[in-house]
Write an enzyme that holds these catalytic residues in place. Structure first.
Site: not given
Ligand code: DGY
Length: 323
Positions: A179, A238, A240, A269, A287-288
């Site tokens: 942005r 990584i 969302r 998800e 989502h790890i």
């Molecule tokens: C975050 O901290 O946003 C990670 O994606 C875990 O949800």
């Protein structure tokens, strides 16, 4: 003195739970079930605090039904599970867990990008299935990571940490879009150059998404954007689910519009687009990205510290909204 009532909506670490029990009258989800909205509302009756993860959505319906709620402490840096403006309107403080997960998440983003570029999952599956009978010169040839162009969309703390790994560790040419442009000293520290979104898409050999999810960025990587990328490029998400149009990505991966992808997050998800499962050129993880034992413990601890500070001093450590 009566302790404030707290709902801990998912399973956390024992040492953090013990500490919270000292300060709060705790209802604990030891079974780690994911509550439906109705169950969440029921559990929140009479509670002034809740510790959430990204799986619990705090929206207007919940806020109207739970008028005693004063604070929601998310165990995550992302907070797209919070309707922050409704929380502010209802006088409910929102907190998150920044900083403690930056380096761990950047490590994982880099690993996922490398796995996609160098075809690590794909070749491992091949080997495990017993298909490997001989070494061949052109076996699983992938794309180089070192000395290539790393593109980063979203240059917050995690984006900068990914950039540093690329620039300093792998000699990559780092470009980014955000942005707002970073200050000169920050750009120098990351050895990164600001470009337009279109330039980012066209020039990146490896594009990593690290921007927070909002309605404005929904499907900001869709068919048109994927079509601007190099056919040899990889895409790593990584951030969302919802930032990438997963159906468009499936098409692009299938038809060779881009070479490969690494995805840790998905639309809807944990129910992901089933077509992704059939593709060999995508690395899929559940989502790890922030999931090292040390970091996940630190995240839970920081969420607890936010709750304790709020009730002790009237001030949280990581407020998202101003009341
Ligand atoms: C975050 O901290 O946003 C990670 O994606 C875990 O949800």
């Amino acid at each position: 003195m009566t302790k404030p009532k707290l709902l801990i909506s998912r399973k956390i670490y024992d040492q953090v739970l013990t500490q919270l029990n000292d300060h709060f009258d705790v209802e604990y989800n030891a079974g780690d079930v994911v509550y439906s909205k109705e169950e969440l509302i029921k559990k929140l009756q009479g509670k002034s605090a809740v510790m959430t993860t990204g799986t619990e959505r705090i929206d207007k319906t919940v806020l109207v039904a739970c008028p005693e709620l004063k604070i929601c402490a998310n165990i995550a840096v992302g907070y797209n599970n919070f309707d922050v403006s409704s929380m502010t309107a209802h006088g409910v403080l929102a907190t998150n867990t920044p900083d403690v997960l930056t380096e761990t998440t950047a490590d994982f983003g880099f690993a996922l990008m490398m796995a996609a570029a160098r075809r690590i999952s794909e070749s491992e599956h091949y080997l495990r299935k017993g298909f490997w009978t001989k070494w061949s010169l052109d076996m699983f040839t992938g794309a180089d990571v070192h000395s290539s162009t790393l593109g980063i969309l979203g240059m917050g703390r995690i984006g900068q940490a990914v950039a540093k790994r690329g620039a300093h560790g792998f000699g990559m040419n780092v470009i980014y879009h955000n942005r707002s442009k970073l200050s000169d000293p920050l750009e120098q520290a990351c050895k990164a150059r600001y470009v337009s979104k279109e330039e980012l898409l066209r020039q990146s050999d490896h594009l990593v998404l690290v921007l927070p999810y909002t309605q404005e960025v929904h499907h900001c990587i869709a068919e048109k954007e994927l079509g601007m990328m190099k056919r040899t490029a990889t895409l790593t998400n990584i951030a969302r689910g919802g930032i990438v149009d997963d159906a468009a990505l499936v098409k692009a991966l299938r038809s060779g519009v881009i070479a490969a992808a690494g995805l840790d997050v998905f639309e809807n998800e944990p129910q992901l687009n089933p077509d992704l499962l059939g593709l060999s050129n995508v690395v899929l993880t559940p989502h790890i990205a922030s999931s090292s034992t040390k970091t996940r413990t630190a995240m839970a601890q920081l969420a607890a510290d936010n709750l304790i500070a709020f009730f002790k001093h009237g001030k949280a450590l990581n407020p998202i909204n101003q009341l």
